[in-house]
Design a protein around this motif. Structure first.
Motif, short mmCIF file in Angstrom:
data_model
loop_
_atom_site.label_atom_id
_atom_site.label_comp_id
_atom_site.label_asym_id
_atom_site.label_seq_id
_atom_site.Cartn_x
_atom_site.Cartn_y
_atom_site.Cartn_z
N MET A 1 0.57 -8.11 4.26
CA MET A 1 0.06 -7.82 2.92
C MET A 1 1.15 -7.20 2.07
N MET A 4 4.02 -9.03 0.31
CA MET A 4 3.80 -9.74 -0.94
C MET A 4 4.29 -8.91 -2.12
N PRO A 6 6.69 -7.28 -4.66
CA PRO A 6 8.00 -7.69 -5.17
C PRO A 6 9.18 -6.82 -4.73
N THR A 29 8.76 -0.87 2.64
CA THR A 29 7.89 -0.89 1.46
C THR A 29 6.72 0.05 1.62
N ARG A 30 6.24 0.16 2.86
CA ARG A 30 5.12 1.07 3.11
C ARG A 30 5.50 2.52 2.84
N MET A 32 7.67 3.60 0.46
CA MET A 32 8.49 3.57 -0.75
C MET A 32 7.66 3.92 -1.98
N GLU A 33 8.32 4.56 -2.94
CA GLU A 33 7.70 4.74 -4.24
C GLU A 33 8.63 4.16 -5.30
N VAL A 34 8.03 3.63 -6.37
CA VAL A 34 8.84 3.09 -7.46
C VAL A 34 8.67 4.05 -8.63
N VAL A 35 9.75 4.77 -8.95
CA VAL A 35 9.61 5.89 -9.87
C VAL A 35 10.38 5.66 -11.16
N VAL B 42 -2.94 -0.83 -6.81
CA VAL B 42 -1.67 -0.11 -6.62
C VAL B 42 -1.83 1.30 -7.21
N ARG B 48 5.12 7.83 -10.69
CA ARG B 48 5.46 7.27 -9.38
C ARG B 48 4.47 6.20 -8.94
N ILE B 49 4.98 4.99 -8.74
CA ILE B 49 4.14 3.93 -8.20
C ILE B 49 4.17 4.08 -6.69
N ARG B 50 3.05 4.43 -6.08
CA ARG B 50 3.03 4.66 -4.63
C ARG B 50 2.70 3.37 -3.91
N ILE B 51 3.67 2.48 -3.90
CA ILE B 51 3.35 1.14 -3.41
C ILE B 51 2.99 1.12 -1.93
N GLY B 52 3.46 2.11 -1.19
CA GLY B 52 3.11 2.17 0.23
C GLY B 52 1.61 2.34 0.44
N SER B 54 -0.62 0.89 -1.40
CA SER B 54 -1.30 -0.22 -2.09
C SER B 54 -2.37 -0.84 -1.19
N PHE B 55 -3.32 -1.48 -1.83
CA PHE B 55 -4.38 -2.16 -1.08
C PHE B 55 -4.53 -3.57 -1.62
N TYR B 56 -4.66 -4.52 -0.68
CA TYR B 56 -4.90 -5.90 -1.11
C TYR B 56 -5.81 -6.56 -0.08
N LEU B 172 -1.55 -8.89 -5.81
CA LEU B 172 -0.80 -7.67 -5.52
C LEU B 172 0.49 -7.59 -6.34
N SER B 173 1.23 -8.72 -6.41
CA SER B 173 2.47 -8.65 -7.18
C SER B 173 2.16 -8.50 -8.67
N TYR B 176 1.49 -4.91 -9.23
CA TYR B 176 2.74 -4.16 -9.20
C TYR B 176 3.49 -4.27 -10.53
N PHE B 177 3.57 -5.50 -11.04
CA PHE B 177 4.29 -5.67 -12.31
C PHE B 177 3.54 -5.02 -13.47
#
Lengths: 551, 209
Positions: A1, A4, A6, A29-30, A32-35, B42, B48-52, B54-56, B172-173, B176-177
């Motif tokens: 999951m 997927m 980016p 990725t698990r 990671m944060e995008v800041v 997400v 802070r985007i906490r992508i870790g 995320s749920f899909y 999911l992507s 994210y975007f």
């Protein structure tokens, strides 16, 4: 999951993350944060131990030492990774110079994967320990062994077969037969080689009915051609060709340690024999046309060696040797065996650190008219060698000449070495030169370099070369040698500590490799740009060290 | 001086705000007739985007509308083994309840979610605070004093912010975007001294200031 997402896809295209498997990328990725950091915002302060790796996805991050901006890192770079991975305190405060987006990855997972994934781990380790050159090698899949630059003693398989000069021909023949060798080196009581006896000489003994009881001295070829055990295989090859011989004595401090034959060399070089025809062409060329044709082969040789994965140090050594032969040929054909002058390469060429295209500096000790003649004969014969500067020093006014030189040129002449002409002129020049050197020259150079603020990719390798040369001078070393050798000598003497000298050597070689690649192939890759930037860290350390050194 | 102090307060509010960026894929456009095929969430705390976290998930529909395949690329075979909405509903509820929902065409997604929770799980989902990135974008453009003469579609907004979309397209992507766009919009909102409650109003086009 998660794969997927980016960011995983993005990282998978970028070294060293491209070494990761999909599962490993997902693990990243698990964690990671995008800041998003607005311009002016602090990412982290100095003196902290970072728990994450900071990868710049977008924007620019400035690294500050107090109020001073030290460096700007941009897209796809990682900042203060030493703190993230090795747990060191951060050296600088990081602040966004413009709106920036960072990938922040948990250090723990990075450390875990560094242990598991060899390539990824090696890359980061070499990056962290600033093994820039070996890092470039890791990226280079086409690499082969640098056999040309290997020392000739790596070819020696057994101890040399020798006899003393007082022994008889009979004893010598028995020796050859017992050991199944084609040659025996004749030595004196101090193990210094004085001659060599080969099959050819034995044939002559029988043909000319020479009594077998006669001493071996009467039939040996003398003097014997020898090479220092640290000399390169390429040097050995050139000795074979120029002297038209089949055996070469290998010596250490003048004493015999081995013998190599042309067969040993050829079997080692077989795979790369295309590189050998060049020097043969240069050596055999006589007329200006032949010389011109052979000279263009040098360009091909550089490119060949480069694409075969040789490092800069091997390439420059080989190319300098070839250029020496070429220049000698040109001078022989234009001036003949002239005894009223001496010609000595200096500067980069003197140190055997040539870069493409070939630019040379020559010192001429002799009458002024020779300067014009030498320059025009080189320009008129070959088109791929640029005479960057010619220094003219009158034979009888060496002292006067040196007095009027600016300090940079003076230091450049440290790198001069004999190439052509009257050897005694050169010895005389070096004598006067050595006596006119004063430490103040080196001290002011070191001071100037230590204070230099403008450090960029254009002058970094020069700072290292000049700085190291000046420090070597203060330690009494005024022999012309490549910068990497000087670094090693200073390190062996304990003048530079091991860590800094390793970093300097790696940085210098990497810079030169990158410079050569840029000249041959144009442009720089992303990793190369980062390495060049990281090298500025090493330069800063060197500057701090130089300042301290003078105190 | 006064402005700078309140600017800092806005900033603090933004830094602590809990956003959930969502994207749904559905079998059609009618919340009454159509079904949810996949959901992506997400989480984003402040900047802070906490992508870790995320749920899909794909969701198995009761019936499949084949005409929608061309929009989302999800085929019946993909969702045969997917969990039902009932199964993952609690997790979704936990992630979204009381948070600020952000998305593209969010009102539509909210409508679907509310309906599904009511119909399938018999629970009320509190999703009163939500924002649509195209509404925010329209507001920013108006603030700049430029007339909006083109559609604010997703790709156009990505382009405005210089974000390169990835080659792969899924909920999911996209979520994210959307988050990446929203980070940059937040910065603009902050510059205009908007508060979180302004953001909700702007994002739902309830008011123009």
């Amino acid at each position: 999951m998660i794969d997927m997402l980016p960011p995983a896809e993005y990282l998978s295209r970028i070294k060293p993350f491209s070494f990761l498997s999909n599962e490993e990328l997902a693990e990243f990725t698990r964690r990671m944060e995008v800041v998003f950091y607005r311009a002016g915002k602090t990412v982290f302060k100095s003196g902290k131990i970072l728990k994450r790796i900071y990868f710049i996805r977008e924007g620019k991050i400035g690294l500050f030492n107090g109020k001073d901006l030290v460096e700007i890192a941009g897209r796809d770079e990682m900042i203060e990774i030493k703190s993230s991975i090795l747990g060191h305190e951060t050296e600088f405060t990081a602040r966004a110079m413009e709106d920036s987006v960072l990938f922040e990855i948990d250090s723990e997972v990075v450390n875990k994967i560094m242990e598991r994934n060899r390539n990824f781990g090696e890359f980061l380790k070499r990056f962290l320990s600033r093994k820039f050159l070996s890092l470039l090698r890791l990226l280079d899949t086409e690499r082969i062994e640098d056999i040309y630059a290997d020392p000739v003693n790596s070819l020696i398989k057994k101890s040399p077969i020798f006899c003393f000069k007082g022994q008889s021909i009979k004893e010598t023949v028995r020796l050859m037969n017992t050991h199944k060798v084609g040659s025996v080196v004749v030595v004196d009581s101090g193990m210094f080689p004085v001659g060599i006896v080969t099959h050819t000489d034995i044939v002559r003994v029988f043909d000319e009915n020479i009594p077998l009881e006669n001493s071996v001295e009467s039939i040996m070829s003398s003097p014997v051609v020898a090479i220092d055990s640290e000399g390169s295989i390429m040097d050995a090859y050139i000795k074979f060709i120029t002297n038209d011989i089949n055996h070469l004595a290998v010596v250490e401090d003048g004493k015999l340690t081995g013998v190599v034959s042309i067969k040993d060399i050829l079997s080692r070089l077989e795979a790369h024999s295309s590189l050998l025809s060049v020097s043969k062409d240069i050596i055999k060329s006589k007329t200006p046309d032949e010389i011109r044709n052979a000279s263009t082969e040098i360009n091909r040789l550089i490119l060949n060696m480069f694409t075969s994965g040789f490092d800069y140090s091997s390439i420059s050594t080989v190319i300098s040797t070839q250029t020496d032969i070429l220049i000698r040929k040109i001078l022989l054909s234009s001036l003949g065996k002239e005894n009223n002058l001496v010609i000595a390469p200096f500067g980069d060429y003197g140190r055997r650190e040539l870069i493409f295209p070939l630019r040379i500096g020559l010192l001429i000790v002799g009458d002024r008219h020779y300067c014009r003649e030498v320059e025009s004969s080189i320009i008129n014969t070959v088109s791929n060698i640029e005479v960057e500067s010619i220094e003219c020093c009158p034979v009888n006014e060496i002292g006067e000449y040196l007095k009027n030189l600016n300090s940079e040129m003076f230091l450049n002449l440290i790198d001069s070495r004999y190439l052509y002409g009257n050897g005694s002129f050169y010895i005389n020049f070096r004598k006067v030169f050595a006596s006119s050197i004063n430490d103040e020259l080196a001290v002011s150079m070191i001071r100037k370099l230590a204070r230099l603020n403008k450090v960029d990719h254009e002058n970094m390798s020069k700072i290292i070369a000049e700085g190291i040369k000046a420090v070597s001078l203060l330690h009494g070393d005024i022999t012309s040698r490549p910068t990497w050798d000087r670094i090693k000598i200073l390190s062996d003497k304990g003048v530079i500590d091991k860590e800094l000298s390793d970093s300097l050597k790696e940085a210098y070689m990497a810079l030169k490799n990158i410079e050569l690649k840029g000249k041959l192939k144009g442009g720089q890759g992303r990793i190369e740009k980062i390495l060049v930037k990281k090298t500025s860290e090493v330069i800063r350390e060197m500057q701090a060290w130089m300042a301290e050194y003078l105190d | 001086m006064d402005g700078r102090i309140s600017g800092l307060e806005f900033e603090k509010e933004f830094e602590k705000a809990e956003f959930r960026i969502i994207d749904l894929e559905t079998t059609g456009l009618s919340p009454k007739k159509d079904e949810i095929l996949s959901i992506a969430i997400v989480p984003m705390t402040g900047w802070r985007i906490r992508i870790g976290d995320s749920f899909y998930s794909l969701i198995k529909p009761e019936k499949f509308n084949h005409r929608s395949i061309e929009y989302h690329g999800i085929c019946p075979g993909d969702v045969n083994n997917a969990p039902s909405f009932e199964k993952i509903g609690r997790k979704i509820h936990e992630m979204l309840n009381g948070k600020i929902i952000v998305g593209y065409a969010t009102a539509f997604d909210i409508e679907f979610l509310k309906r599904f929770f009511r119909k399938k799980l018999k629970i009320k989902l509190s999703l009163e605070r939500y924002a649509d990135i195209s509404e925010i974008e329209a507001w920013i453009i108006r603030k700049k004093g430029i007339a909006i003469s083109y559609r604010l579609d997703f790709d156009a907004i990505l382009k405005t912010y210089g974000i390169e979309p990835s080659s792969r397209h899924n909920a999911l992507s996209d979520a994210y975007f959307t988050a990446r766009i929203f980070q940059k919009q937040l910065k603009k909102l902050l510059e205009y001294r908007a508060t979180i409650s302004d953001l909700i109003k702007i994002g739902r086009r309830l008011f123009i200031f």
